[in-house]
Design a protein around this motif. Structure first.
Motif, PDB file in Angstrom:
ATOM      1  N   ASN A  84       0.837  -1.200   0.000  1.00  0.00           N
ATOM      2  CA  ASN A  84       0.000   0.000   0.000  1.00  0.00           C
ATOM      3  C   ASN A  84       0.874   1.254   0.000  1.00  0.00           C
ATOM      4  O   ASN A  84       2.104   1.181   0.052  1.00  0.00           O
ATOM      5  CB  ASN A  84      -0.974  -0.009   1.180  1.00  0.00           C
ATOM      6  CG  ASN A  84      -0.271  -0.139   2.527  1.00  0.00           C
ATOM      7  OD1 ASN A  84       0.889   0.225   2.674  1.00  0.00           O
ATOM      8  ND2 ASN A  84      -0.978  -0.676   3.516  1.00  0.00           N
ATOM      9  N   THR A  85       0.236   2.410  -0.024  1.00  0.00           N
ATOM     10  CA  THR A  85       0.984   3.668  -0.099  1.00  0.00           C
ATOM     11  C   THR A  85       1.814   3.901   1.155  1.00  0.00           C
ATOM     12  O   THR A  85       2.851   4.562   1.106  1.00  0.00           O
ATOM     13  CB  THR A  85       0.015   4.850  -0.313  1.00  0.00           C
ATOM     14  OG1 THR A  85      -0.859   4.543  -1.398  1.00  0.00           O
ATOM     15  CG2 THR A  85       0.763   6.122  -0.649  1.00  0.00           C
ATOM     16  N   ASP A  86       1.371   3.346   2.279  1.00  0.00           N
ATOM     17  CA  ASP A  86       2.118   3.477   3.525  1.00  0.00           C
ATOM     18  C   ASP A  86       3.508   2.863   3.373  1.00  0.00           C
ATOM     19  O   ASP A  86       4.522   3.481   3.728  1.00  0.00           O
ATOM     20  CB  ASP A  86       1.344   2.800   4.659  1.00  0.00           C
ATOM     21  CG  ASP A  86       1.950   3.083   6.019  1.00  0.00           C
ATOM     22  OD1 ASP A  86       2.451   4.197   6.235  1.00  0.00           O
ATOM     23  OD2 ASP A  86       1.910   2.181   6.878  1.00  0.00           O
ATOM     24  N   PHE A  87       3.574   1.650   2.834  1.00  0.00           N
ATOM     25  CA  PHE A  87       4.877   0.997   2.639  1.00  0.00           C
ATOM     26  C   PHE A  87       5.693   1.712   1.569  1.00  0.00           C
ATOM     27  O   PHE A  87       6.916   1.816   1.691  1.00  0.00           O
ATOM     28  CB  PHE A  87       4.675  -0.475   2.284  1.00  0.00           C
ATOM     29  CG  PHE A  87       4.534  -1.360   3.488  1.00  0.00           C
ATOM     30  CD1 PHE A  87       5.643  -1.936   4.082  1.00  0.00           C
ATOM     31  CD2 PHE A  87       3.289  -1.594   4.047  1.00  0.00           C
ATOM     32  CE1 PHE A  87       5.521  -2.736   5.207  1.00  0.00           C
ATOM     33  CE2 PHE A  87       3.149  -2.387   5.170  1.00  0.00           C
ATOM     34  CZ  PHE A  87       4.270  -2.972   5.752  1.00  0.00           C
ATOM     35  N   LEU A  88       5.046   2.201   0.536  1.00  0.00           N
ATOM     36  CA  LEU A  88       5.753   2.945  -0.506  1.00  0.00           C
ATOM     37  C   LEU A  88       6.350   4.227   0.072  1.00  0.00           C
ATOM     38  O   LEU A  88       7.507   4.572  -0.193  1.00  0.00           O
ATOM     39  CB  LEU A  88       4.795   3.267  -1.650  1.00  0.00           C
ATOM     40  CG  LEU A  88       5.366   3.979  -2.875  1.00  0.00           C
ATOM     41  CD1 LEU A  88       6.505   3.174  -3.480  1.00  0.00           C
ATOM     42  CD2 LEU A  88       4.270   4.209  -3.909  1.00  0.00           C
ATOM     43  N   ASN A  89       5.575   4.916   0.886  1.00  0.00           N
ATOM     44  CA  ASN A  89       6.033   6.130   1.552  1.00  0.00           C
ATOM     45  C   ASN A  89       7.259   5.852   2.424  1.00  0.00           C
ATOM     46  O   ASN A  89       8.205   6.639   2.478  1.00  0.00           O
ATOM     47  CB  ASN A  89       4.891   6.705   2.401  1.00  0.00           C
ATOM     48  CG  ASN A  89       5.331   7.851   3.291  1.00  0.00           C
ATOM     49  OD1 ASN A  89       5.777   8.880   2.823  1.00  0.00           O
ATOM     50  ND2 ASN A  89       5.199   7.658   4.601  1.00  0.00           N
ATOM     51  N   MET A  90       7.261   4.681   3.082  1.00  0.00           N
ATOM     52  CA  MET A  90       8.338   4.373   4.030  1.00  0.00           C
ATOM     53  C   MET A  90       9.610   3.866   3.368  1.00  0.00           C
ATOM     54  O   MET A  90      10.579   3.541   4.054  1.00  0.00           O
ATOM     55  CB  MET A  90       7.839   3.387   5.083  1.00  0.00           C
ATOM     56  CG  MET A  90       6.838   4.005   6.043  1.00  0.00           C
ATOM     57  SD  MET A  90       6.377   2.948   7.440  1.00  0.00           S
ATOM     58  CE  MET A  90       5.431   1.648   6.636  1.00  0.00           C
ATOM     59  N   LEU A  91       9.637   3.811   2.027  1.00  0.00           N
ATOM     60  CA  LEU A  91      10.896   3.546   1.340  1.00  0.00           C
ATOM     61  C   LEU A  91      11.896   4.671   1.566  1.00  0.00           C
ATOM     62  O   LEU A  91      13.108   4.479   1.458  1.00  0.00           O
ATOM     63  CB  LEU A  91      10.661   3.352  -0.162  1.00  0.00           C
ATOM     64  CG  LEU A  91       9.985   2.043  -0.591  1.00  0.00           C
ATOM     65  CD1 LEU A  91       9.824   2.010  -2.102  1.00  0.00           C
ATOM     66  CD2 LEU A  91      10.759   0.822  -0.112  1.00  0.00           C
ATOM     67  N   ASN A  92      11.377   5.857   1.866  1.00  0.00           N
ATOM     68  CA  ASN A  92      12.235   6.975   2.252  1.00  0.00           C
ATOM     69  C   ASN A  92      12.585   6.779   3.727  1.00  0.00           C
ATOM     70  O   ASN A  92      11.771   7.046   4.615  1.00  0.00           O
ATOM     71  CB  ASN A  92      11.496   8.301   2.043  1.00  0.00           C
ATOM     72  CG  ASN A  92      12.346   9.505   2.406  1.00  0.00           C
ATOM     73  OD1 ASN A  92      13.370   9.387   3.084  1.00  0.00           O
ATOM     74  ND2 ASN A  92      11.918  10.682   1.971  1.00  0.00           N
ATOM     75  N   ARG A  93      13.790   6.282   3.974  1.00  0.00           N
ATOM     76  CA  ARG A  93      14.164   5.896   5.340  1.00  0.00           C
ATOM     77  C   ARG A  93      14.208   7.074   6.305  1.00  0.00           C
ATOM     78  O   ARG A  93      14.122   6.885   7.525  1.00  0.00           O
ATOM     79  CB  ARG A  93      15.520   5.182   5.330  1.00  0.00           C
ATOM     80  CG  ARG A  93      15.512   3.854   4.572  1.00  0.00           C
ATOM     81  CD  ARG A  93      14.412   2.926   5.059  1.00  0.00           C
ATOM     82  NE  ARG A  93      14.431   1.624   4.399  1.00  0.00           N
ATOM     83  CZ  ARG A  93      13.473   0.715   4.511  1.00  0.00           C
ATOM     84  NH1 ARG A  93      12.417   0.978   5.250  1.00  0.00           N
ATOM     85  NH2 ARG A  93      13.557  -0.433   3.883  1.00  0.00           N
TER      86      ARG A  93
END
Length: 364
Positions: free
Chosen positions: A229-238
């Protein structure tokens, strides 16, 4: 009963599941209400919750009726109640600030935000909307890492005289200064970072507590999570997950018999797998020593739909906050925060947090 009027900042998957769930349980009877911890809290049932204001920054949601917007991309959670009647509430343009990460622009529109070109509201605009809607409380569902944006909405809640439920790991309820501001205003506060109904953190905590209770020495552990989901995609930015890792790690450390050294505990979002959509998969490993220092290890795989897992908790947090508002209770709601969230102002074991929450409900 009067309505429980909520305003929502961020109409992503988690907000979508919550709003769908309000309608889903309206057609159920208590004996059929699988998935709820409480059918009624102080007389308030799921159907008594009403969305009266909503803010988002995606052009596919802004300007739409809220009950239509929650099905717009990039939302991808499995539908609970796939058709909803119009809510009569139009989604307003929200404040962007750091609520959008630049790295998301390299992905397909159906996977991430499409920023609206509408003019961003001023602080006074958001406060005015909250007051006009007569919202009891504001629910924060902004993306992880939205430090400035979350504080913007927390200030707006204070100014508008609404309670605030912080579902993400930006530290508001667990920050004594913010906690004091809500207490001074006589407004209730729940947070931080919602602990899912039966998710990776609550399972990890339960097993960690069990190790200590049974005299097993816990030497090292990891929790690796993937999702699409977008949450995991967003969290690619460490850079955006610093507080998330701290929140999840401390949730486990808090129930360990002895705190683990930093190098022996790794907990946090691991990677984005697009085809998983809103499904979250947790890989958990725990290594320890039994009687006579004999080694053992445990491995577990947990697969859950991420957003309904969150909504099963928030639907109770909302009603607990309404009880506090009805009784004039301000400041951090200690029991509900500890039971519903990963990073509360004060950590308790889950059993003790449950007892405090039940006592809060019965008392009010």
């Amino acid at each position: 009963m009067s309505k429980v009027k909520i305003a929502v900042a961020g109409l992503g998957n988690c907000a979508s599941s919550l709003i769908q769930g309000i309608h889903y349980y309206a057609d159920r009877i208590p004996d059929e209400a699988v998935g709820l911890m409480h059918w009624s809290i102080g007389g308030y049932r799921p159907e008594d919750i009403q969305v009266v204001a909503a803010f988002d920054i995606d052009q596919r949601k802004v300007g739409k009726d809220v009950n239509s917007a929650i099905f717009s991309p990039p939302n991808c959670t499995k539908p609970i109640q796939p058709t909803l009647p119009p809510a009569g509430v139009t989604v307003k343009m929200g404040k962007i600030l750091d609520g959008f990460s630049e790295h998301l622009q390299g992905y397909a529109p159906e996977q991430t935000f499409v920023l609206s070109e509408e003019i961003e509201p001023d602080f006074e605009d958001v406060v005015r909307e909250l007051k006009k809607s007569q919202a009891d409380m504001l629910l924060n569902y902004l993306p992880v890492g939205s430090e400035e944006a979350v504080r913007f909405y927390a200030r707006a809640a204070l100014e508008a005289g609404t309670g605030f439920i912080n579902n993400i790991p930006v530290f508001i309820a667990s920050d004594p200064k913010w906690a004091a501001r809500f207490e001074e205003k006589g407004l209730p506060l729940i947070g931080d970072d919602v602990k899912s109904q039966l998710g990776a953190t609550i399972v990890h905590r339960a097993l960690t507590h069990l190790f200590g209770q049974r005299g097993v020495g816990l030497d090292r552990t990891y929790q690796l999570n993937t999702g699409g989901n977008t949450d995991f995609l967003n969290m690619l930015n460490r850079e955006r997950v610093v507080s998330k890792k701290k929140s999840k790690t401390e949730a486990v450390q808090a129930v360990a018999k002895s705190r683990l050294k930093e190098e022996n505990i790794h907990i946090g979002p691991s990677d984005y797998v697009a085809w998983q959509k809103d499904n979250k998969v947790c890989f958990l490993r725990m290594e320890g020593r039994l009687f006579g220092d004999v080694p053992m290890d445990l491995e577990l795989r947990l697969s859950v739909e991420d957003s309904p897992n969150s909504a099963g908790i928030v639907i109770d947090a909302v009603r607990c906050m309404k009880l506090a508002l009805d009784r004039g209770v301000g400041g951090v709601l200690e029991g509900p925060s500890a039971y519903f969230c990963k990073h509360p102002l004060r950590q308790y074991s889950d059993d003790r947090a449950w007892e405090l929450t039940e006592a809060f409900i019965n008392r009010h």
